[in-house]
Design an enzyme around this catalytic site. Sequence first.
Site, PDB file in Angstrom:
ATOM      1  N   GLU A  30      -0.956   6.475  12.690  1.00  0.00           N
ATOM      2  CA  GLU A  30      -2.136   5.767  12.915  1.00  0.00           C
ATOM      3  C   GLU A  30      -2.059   4.431  13.359  1.00  0.00           C
ATOM      4  OE1 GLU A  30      -5.195   7.776  10.075  1.00  0.00           O
ATOM      5  OE2 GLU A  30      -5.843   5.692  10.177  1.00  0.00           O
ATOM      6  N   ASP A  31      -1.248   3.599  12.455  1.00  0.00           N
ATOM      7  CA  ASP A  31      -1.277   2.222  12.573  1.00  0.00           C
ATOM      8  C   ASP A  31      -0.135   1.442  13.186  1.00  0.00           C
ATOM      9  OD1 ASP A  31      -3.675   2.363  11.153  1.00  0.00           O
ATOM     10  OD2 ASP A  31      -2.627   2.090   9.186  1.00  0.00           O
TER      11      ASP A  31
ATOM     12  N   HIS B 283       0.705  -1.184   0.029  1.00  0.00           N
ATOM     13  CA  HIS B 283       0.016   0.116   0.052  1.00  0.00           C
ATOM     14  C   HIS B 283       0.911   1.128  -0.018  1.00  0.00           C
ATOM     15  CE1 HIS B 283      -3.163   2.862   0.831  1.00  0.00           C
ATOM     16  NE2 HIS B 283      -2.485   3.253   2.097  1.00  0.00           N
TER      17      HIS B 283
ATOM     18  N   ASP C 203      -3.417   8.431  -1.918  1.00  0.00           N
ATOM     19  CA  ASP C 203      -3.733   7.479  -0.980  1.00  0.00           C
ATOM     20  C   ASP C 203      -5.351   6.965  -1.297  1.00  0.00           C
ATOM     21  OD1 ASP C 203      -3.946   5.801   1.342  1.00  0.00           O
ATOM     22  OD2 ASP C 203      -5.159   7.349   2.465  1.00  0.00           O
TER      23      ASP C 203
ATOM     24  N   HIS D 136       2.919   7.762   5.621  1.00  0.00           N
ATOM     25  CA  HIS D 136       1.664   8.341   5.863  1.00  0.00           C
ATOM     26  C   HIS D 136       0.657   7.608   6.681  1.00  0.00           C
ATOM     27  CE1 HIS D 136      -0.118   5.969   2.887  1.00  0.00           C
ATOM     28  NE2 HIS D 136      -1.280   6.081   3.444  1.00  0.00           N
TER      29      HIS D 136
END
Length: 179
Positions: free
Chosen positions: A68-69, A32, A125, A64
């Site tokens: 968040e992850d 990704h 994205d 990016h």
Amino acid sequence: MFSQEKYLKALNFAAIAHGDQKTPNNLPYVTHLTNVAMEVIHASIESKMDDAKADLAITVALLHDIIEDTKITYDDIYSEFGIDIAEGVDALSKDKTLSKKEQMEDSINNLLAQPYEIQMVKLADRITNMQKPPKTWDGEKIYNYHKEAKFILSCLKNSNAFLSQRLESKISEYRVYIK
Ligand SMILES: [Mn+2]
């Protein structure tokens, strides 16, 4: 020309941080990140962006999803990559204390306060994510995803003409999945 060394540094950093994570289609998560970076690289060449701006956009593309992850924090990115990249990645990260709907609006507001090089990563994205929806998604989720893509495009279209056009075609192609 963008810096291949900076690309590798960011890619390796992201690959370690995302570890065994998978995409919704069960591919290694790094696919990704490199897809988003590929869209940004193509756009930076098409738009004849200067080197420093291209490096910023490409590095942020690779990083990016890291706040968040993964366990990586704003401060980690700040010390490894500097303030512009840390601010950019932070603007691309959802504030999970907010509701789903508020998260998108808040994230767009944060992005609009950032330079075009950061905003264009959000377009890249979403271009990357407008592939065939995962089998687990119901009709409502697909409909909302399409609607959200139109909202993202309308807010960020000034950041890069080439990516805006690409997202616009992805949005029309995605209509076939709406039942
Ligand atoms: Mn992403």
